[in-house]
Scaffold this active site. Structure first.
Site, PDB file in Angstrom:
ATOM      1  N   GLU A 119      -6.264 -10.615  -1.969  1.00 50.70           N
ATOM      2  CA  GLU A 119      -7.100 -10.483  -0.762  1.00 50.70           C
ATOM      3  C   GLU A 119      -8.550 -10.431  -1.209  1.00 50.70           C
ATOM      4  O   GLU A 119      -9.234  -9.426  -1.047  1.00 50.70           O
ATOM      5  CB  GLU A 119      -6.695  -9.229   0.023  1.00 50.70           C
ATOM      6  CG  GLU A 119      -5.224  -9.234   0.415  1.00 50.70           C
ATOM      7  CD  GLU A 119      -4.812  -8.080   1.334  1.00 50.70           C
ATOM      8  OE1 GLU A 119      -5.686  -7.406   1.902  1.00 50.70           O
ATOM      9  OE2 GLU A 119      -3.598  -7.868   1.478  1.00 50.70           O
TER      10      GLU A 119
ATOM     11  N   GLU B 207       0.791  -1.241   0.000  1.00 49.43           N
ATOM     12  CA  GLU B 207       0.000   0.000   0.000  1.00 49.43           C
ATOM     13  C   GLU B 207       0.822   1.290   0.000  1.00 49.43           C
ATOM     14  O   GLU B 207       0.637   2.149   0.857  1.00 49.43           O
ATOM     15  CB  GLU B 207      -0.980  -0.020   1.177  1.00 49.43           C
ATOM     16  CG  GLU B 207      -1.880  -1.246   1.108  1.00 49.43           C
ATOM     17  CD  GLU B 207      -2.884  -1.345   2.250  1.00 49.43           C
ATOM     18  OE1 GLU B 207      -2.835  -0.544   3.188  1.00 49.43           O
ATOM     19  OE2 GLU B 207      -3.745  -2.247   2.186  1.00 49.43           O
TER      20      GLU B 207
HETATM   21  C1  GLA Z   1      -5.081  -4.718   3.846  1.00 49.34           C
HETATM   22  C2  GLA Z   1      -3.864  -5.469   4.315  1.00 49.34           C
HETATM   23  C3  GLA Z   1      -4.254  -6.753   4.947  1.00 49.34           C
HETATM   24  C4  GLA Z   1      -5.426  -6.618   5.869  1.00 49.34           C
HETATM   25  C5  GLA Z   1      -6.562  -6.029   5.123  1.00 49.34           C
HETATM   26  C6  GLA Z   1      -7.767  -5.989   6.027  1.00 49.34           C
HETATM   27  O1  GLA Z   1      -5.585  -5.190   2.686  1.00 49.34           O
HETATM   28  O2  GLA Z   1      -2.943  -5.743   3.301  1.00 49.34           O
HETATM   29  O3  GLA Z   1      -3.174  -7.235   5.683  1.00 49.34           O
HETATM   30  O4  GLA Z   1      -5.100  -5.807   6.957  1.00 49.34           O
HETATM   31  O5  GLA Z   1      -6.169  -4.745   4.730  1.00 49.34           O
HETATM   32  O6  GLA Z   1      -7.890  -7.121   6.810  1.00 49.34           O
END
Ligand code: GLA
Length: 372
Positions: free
Chosen positions: A256, A151
């Site tokens: 994710e 991020e």
């Molecule tokens: C981001 C992070 C993850 C997690 C998600 C929410 O995507 O990369 O590690 O914290 O947020 O669970």
């Protein structure tokens, strides 16, 4: 007579289809195309969630730790590393020869407070290096791929003025990848972020990756966090993004994946996100069960998305769900605490949902069409 035979055959095929779906697994079905991964938590790792553990073993061939390898947990104090959960996580993956992902080395969030007190650039660079050396080094040869930087981008594609950016400067990204490569040259190294399907952010990620490549820094893949919803992103944006990242010569991963079915406070006209929504029925419309009408939309959404993943499976190395079943999901508590969400393909009773059945069918159909 003929009618009876037809009905009997239909019944047999219905039940065999049913048992087939029950006995087959996601990982077997998608094995020809990409890894099917899952983010796992402490209860899975310690064995406290026994049924969750069974689902992981059966359905997934890649694991990512949801929280235990984040800096605040694995390196909470300058001279203290906490490897015990991470050791069990890695052992669990090794036991079943899974593709093990480390998450994550350099991220401004869930960072240990002692690090945040550092204001000197050279000192933070040294601390980051030591962290990467120690944590990656601990699992050298065991962890197959690491989210090195998480991020780093703003929505407009510029670099986020994160803690690391402010103290070290924009080069912290390059430094992190170089240190990671120095520790384990055969481990895959990734950049991971959300909203990477949105054009400005996608361009930002492409710029980061191209800059690393131009400087001869190794990067193996990009992780598109799939925190999506029923309507966003468009299928076109997903497809274009997969193609665009793959054209950089790196692996594309959906890292994710979860699809929220709940209203988003930011979509409410004039909504103040700080407003207290916790007690609002409007924001938590399905506290007891997911109505069929929404479950069908969710399943269709998963089907559409997996159709794209299958079409581009040559570019995708892994699709990882963010949680095993609906009850595990962080989306029950974010962006509003205490809601009941249904974003995954297994329900709170550890049973496959419609979405599970549809994505399995999608893969079967895809493999039949390919073999014809
Ligand atoms: C981001 C992070 C993850 C997690 C998600 C929410 O995507 O990369 O590690 O914290 O947020 O669970």
């Amino acid at each position: 007579m003929r009618k009876t035979i037809i009905i009997t055959l239909a019944a047999i095929s219905f039940f065999s289809c049913k048992t087939q779906h029950q006995s087959q697994s996601l990982q077997e079905t998608f094995n020809p195309y990409f890894y099917i991964g899952v983010a796992i938590n402490n209860a899975h790792i310690s064995g406290g969630d026994y049924d969750g553990g069974l689902l992981i073993k059966k359905h997934f061939n890649s694991i990512t730790p949801e929280n235990i390898m984040k800096w605040e947990q694995i390196h909470p104090e300058q001279n203290r590393y906490n490897f015990s959960f991470a050791n069990d996580f890695v052992a669990l993956g090794e036991q079943d020869s899974m593709f093990i992902v480390g998450h994550t080395l350099v991220w401004h969030s869930q960072l240990a407070p002692w690090v945040q007190a550092i204001s000197d650039s050279a000192r933070l660079d040294a601390v980051m290096k030591e962290h990467i050396y120690r944590v990656m080094g601990e699992y050298k040869g065991k962890i197959d791929g690491w989210d090195v930087v998480n991020e780093a981008l703003n929505e407009d594609g510029t670099l986020r003025e994160s803690f690391f950016f402010k103290v070290i400067g924009p080069d912290y990204i390059k430094q992190a990848f170089e240190y990671a490569h120095e520790v384990d040259s055969s481990c895959e190294l990734y950049y991971n972020d959300y909203n990477l399907v949105n054009t400005p952010k996608r361009e930002g990620a492409i710029r980061i990756i191209k800059e690393l490549q131009a400087q001869g820094v190794k990067i193996d893949g990009v992780g598109m966090q799939g925190h999506w919803n029923l309507n966003w992103p468009s299928l076109e944006a997903i497809e274009e993004s997969i193609i665009a990242y793959s054209e950089l010569g790196i692996k594309v991963m959906i890292t994710e994946l979860d699809i929220t079915v709940l209203p988003n406070p930011w979509d409410l006209e004039g909504a103040d996100v700080n407003q207290n929504f916790e007690e609002s029925e409007k924001m938590n419309p399905y506290p007891n069960f997911l109505p069929d009408s929404v479950d069908i939309l969710l399943a269709k959404r998963y089907e559409d998305i997996f159709n794209i993943f299958l079409k581009h499976h040559d570019k995708i190395s892994r699709v990882t769900f963010w949680g095993v079943h609906d009850g595990d999901s962080w989306l029950n508590n974010w962006p509003i605490r205490g809601r009941t969400n249904y974003p995954l393909v297994f329900n709170r009773n550890y049973k496959p949902k419609r979405a599970y059945k549809l994505i399995m069918k999608t893969a079967e159909k895809y493999s039949q069409e390919k073999s014809e």
